[in-house]
Design a protein around this motif. Structure first.
Motif, PDB file in Angstrom:
ATOM      1  N   SER A  13      67.478  59.451  29.607  1.00  0.00           N
ATOM      2  CA  SER A  13      66.740  58.310  29.056  1.00  0.00           C
ATOM      3  C   SER A  13      65.245  58.582  28.980  1.00  0.00           C
ATOM      4  O   SER A  13      64.581  58.197  28.010  1.00  0.00           O
ATOM      5  CB  SER A  13      66.995  57.065  29.906  1.00  0.00           C
ATOM      6  N   ASN A  14      64.701  59.217  30.000  1.00  0.00           N
ATOM      7  CA  ASN A  14      63.261  59.463  30.039  1.00  0.00           C
ATOM      8  C   ASN A  14      63.011  60.858  30.603  1.00  0.00           C
ATOM      9  O   ASN A  14      63.172  61.074  31.808  1.00  0.00           O
ATOM     10  CB  ASN A  14      62.567  58.410  30.898  1.00  0.00           C
ATOM     11  N   PRO A  15      62.622  61.819  29.785  1.00  0.00           N
ATOM     12  CA  PRO A  15      62.408  63.175  30.296  1.00  0.00           C
ATOM     13  C   PRO A  15      61.251  63.209  31.285  1.00  0.00           C
ATOM     14  O   PRO A  15      60.270  62.475  31.121  1.00  0.00           O
ATOM     15  CB  PRO A  15      62.089  63.985  29.036  1.00  0.00           C
ATOM     16  N   PRO A  16      61.354  64.036  32.322  1.00  0.00           N
ATOM     17  CA  PRO A  16      60.229  64.138  33.268  1.00  0.00           C
ATOM     18  C   PRO A  16      59.039  64.825  32.622  1.00  0.00           C
ATOM     19  O   PRO A  16      59.189  65.559  31.644  1.00  0.00           O
ATOM     20  CB  PRO A  16      60.815  64.998  34.402  1.00  0.00           C
ATOM     21  N   ASN A  17      57.877  64.574  33.167  1.00  0.00           N
ATOM     22  CA  ASN A  17      56.688  65.320  32.740  1.00  0.00           C
ATOM     23  C   ASN A  17      56.756  66.676  33.441  1.00  0.00           C
ATOM     24  O   ASN A  17      56.408  66.810  34.607  1.00  0.00           O
ATOM     25  CB  ASN A  17      55.418  64.567  33.124  1.00  0.00           C
ATOM     26  N   TYR A  48      55.386  66.809  27.013  1.00  0.00           N
ATOM     27  CA  TYR A  48      56.006  65.522  27.377  1.00  0.00           C
ATOM     28  C   TYR A  48      55.397  64.405  26.552  1.00  0.00           C
ATOM     29  O   TYR A  48      54.175  64.320  26.378  1.00  0.00           O
ATOM     30  CB  TYR A  48      55.796  65.226  28.857  1.00  0.00           C
ATOM     31  N   ARG A  49      56.269  63.531  26.045  1.00  0.00           N
ATOM     32  CA  ARG A  49      55.839  62.302  25.380  1.00  0.00           C
ATOM     33  C   ARG A  49      56.764  61.175  25.803  1.00  0.00           C
ATOM     34  O   ARG A  49      57.895  61.399  26.228  1.00  0.00           O
ATOM     35  CB  ARG A  49      55.877  62.468  23.858  1.00  0.00           C
ATOM     36  N   ASP A  50      56.263  59.956  25.654  1.00  0.00           N
ATOM     37  CA  ASP A  50      57.088  58.791  25.944  1.00  0.00           C
ATOM     38  C   ASP A  50      58.327  58.808  25.038  1.00  0.00           C
ATOM     39  O   ASP A  50      58.243  59.176  23.864  1.00  0.00           O
ATOM     40  CB  ASP A  50      56.275  57.519  25.687  1.00  0.00           C
ATOM     41  N   PRO A  51      59.492  58.432  25.569  1.00  0.00           N
ATOM     42  CA  PRO A  51      60.733  58.471  24.771  1.00  0.00           C
ATOM     43  C   PRO A  51      60.674  57.656  23.484  1.00  0.00           C
ATOM     44  O   PRO A  51      61.429  57.914  22.544  1.00  0.00           O
ATOM     45  CB  PRO A  51      61.782  57.900  25.729  1.00  0.00           C
ATOM     46  N   SER A  52      59.791  56.660  23.433  1.00  0.00           N
ATOM     47  CA  SER A  52      59.676  55.850  22.218  1.00  0.00           C
ATOM     48  C   SER A  52      58.972  56.596  21.088  1.00  0.00           C
ATOM     49  O   SER A  52      59.012  56.168  19.933  1.00  0.00           O
ATOM     50  CB  SER A  52      58.917  54.558  22.528  1.00  0.00           C
ATOM     51  N   GLN A  53      58.311  57.718  21.407  1.00  0.00           N
ATOM     52  CA  GLN A  53      57.591  58.499  20.414  1.00  0.00           C
ATOM     53  C   GLN A  53      58.410  59.721  20.000  1.00  0.00           C
ATOM     54  O   GLN A  53      59.257  60.196  20.761  1.00  0.00           O
ATOM     55  CB  GLN A  53      56.237  58.958  20.975  1.00  0.00           C
ATOM     56  N   GLN A  55      63.217  67.114  24.192  1.00  0.00           N
ATOM     57  CA  GLN A  55      64.172  66.709  23.168  1.00  0.00           C
ATOM     58  C   GLN A  55      65.605  67.040  23.586  1.00  0.00           C
ATOM     59  O   GLN A  55      66.525  66.248  23.371  1.00  0.00           O
ATOM     60  CB  GLN A  55      63.841  67.397  21.842  1.00  0.00           C
ATOM     61  N   ILE A  56      65.791  68.210  24.201  1.00  0.00           N
ATOM     62  CA  ILE A  56      67.123  68.577  24.706  1.00  0.00           C
ATOM     63  C   ILE A  56      67.568  67.579  25.771  1.00  0.00           C
ATOM     64  O   ILE A  56      68.740  67.182  25.820  1.00  0.00           O
ATOM     65  CB  ILE A  56      67.104  70.011  25.255  1.00  0.00           C
ATOM     66  N   TRP A  57      66.617  67.178  26.622  1.00  0.00           N
ATOM     67  CA  TRP A  57      66.916  66.178  27.659  1.00  0.00           C
ATOM     68  C   TRP A  57      67.456  64.892  27.025  1.00  0.00           C
ATOM     69  O   TRP A  57      68.422  64.300  27.514  1.00  0.00           O
ATOM     70  CB  TRP A  57      65.646  65.896  28.455  1.00  0.00           C
TER      71      TRP A  57
END
Length: 324
Positions: free
Chosen positions: A177-181, A156-161, A169-171
């Protein structure tokens, strides 16, 4: 430091050489024995080292584990079944047992079903040996290695990264908008960890079930087709009954592997975030919290849980051999 290391290495090498020398003398004596006692003596000499190693490495530790399970952490106070009561009444341990139960129900069923489906599909393809090899390939990877691979999938990484986690990435690709951890999302994380077990074990299930399907006599299949059996009906009334014993053996074998599950949990989450299972909890209690009594009790519970599955597997295999 180097001197201590060399001393330890020398002691270990010396012990190994002495052990090998003793074995050479014993085997030489067995080979030179003559008369009526030659055969029994040879049997005792050849089996003796194996029995000694089995006793030292398995039987004695098992007895000591059962003994320690009735005592406190320092083995100074007899608690009776206190450690077992704690294992079944403590809320945290109840969650561990529940997680373990979910694992031994879901993971083996999905693995066996997927292996059966792949066995049926791949056997119809032209390059089936190649496809089977690719599907079986994860079996050559340890659970630790498989866990490290899947760590990148669940990263998991912040969507801005930039994302290196495939699932994240598939999410984002599908519009999230923001994949879960993933590893923090309970109870989803348990099922994501089960996916690693399924990925590794499906090849084993496919190969064994494929061999069982191919062993079905052609006469039985042809007779069923002449009677009008087709597609799912042929699968349900002919294939499944003929491979039922193999299905049970595969299912129970994967269950045993799942009950002993340690590597995946230890590598991926360390048992945190609601993912703890019995084998990893046993390790944590014994070697992290140094609660030897509780760790021993969990080990005994794990042993008792595995024992019926091993016994059932042995009975099924003996029945198959008797039919042959």
């Amino acid at each position: 430091m180097w001197a201590d290391a060399l001393t330890k290495f020398g002691n270990a090498a010396g012990a190994i050489l002495v052990f090998v020398a003793v074995l050479v003398v014993i085997f030489y004596a067995a080979g030179r024995a003559t008369g009526r006692l030659a055969k029994p003596l040879a049997g005792v000499i050849f089996l003796g080292p194996a029995l000694v190693l089995l006793a030292v490495g398995l039987v004695i530790p098992a007895i000591r584990t059962v003994y320690l399970s009735f005592y406190n952490d320092g083995a100074t106070k007899f608690l009776g079944f206190g450690n077992y009561t704690w294992a079944f009444t403590n809320s945290d341990e109840q969650q561990v047992l529940l997680n373990t139960l979910v694992w031994i129900v879901v993971a083996p069923l999905v693995t066996t079903a997927l292996g059966l489906m792949l066995a049926l599909l791949v056997d119809r393809l032209k390059w089936q040996a190649l496809y089977k090899s690719l599907i079986f390939l994860p079996m050559a990877i340890s659970f630790v290695g498989a866990s490290i691979i899947w760590k990148f999938v669940y990263d998991y990484r912040d969507p801005s990264q930039p994302q290196i986690g495939l699932l994240s990435q598939i999410w984002l690709w599908v519009g999230g908008s923001n994949p879960p951890n993933w590893m923090l999302s309970h109870p989803l994380n348990n099922f994501l960890l089960m996916a690693i077990m399924v990925w590794v074990q499906t090849g084993f299930a496919m190969v064994v079930l494929s061999a069982a399907i191919k062993a079905i006599p052609d006469e039985i299949t042809e007779a069923a087709v002449l009677d009008g059996a087709r597609g799912f009906g042929l699968f349900r009334h002919i294939t499944i009954p003929m491979i039922r014993n193999t299905l049970v053996v595969v299912l129970t074998t994967v269950m045993i592997t799942t009950l002993k599950l340690f590597d995946i949990i230890r590598t991926m989450t360390g048992g945190n975030f609601g993912t703890q299972v019995l084998a990893n909890e046993m390790y944590s209690q014994s070697f992290v919290q140094f609660s030897r009594g509780r760790g021993s009790a969990l080990a005994v519970i794990l042993f008792i849980a595995v024992l019926p599955l091993v016994g059932y597997n042995i009975v099924q295999l003996r029945r198959e051999r008797a039919h042959r």
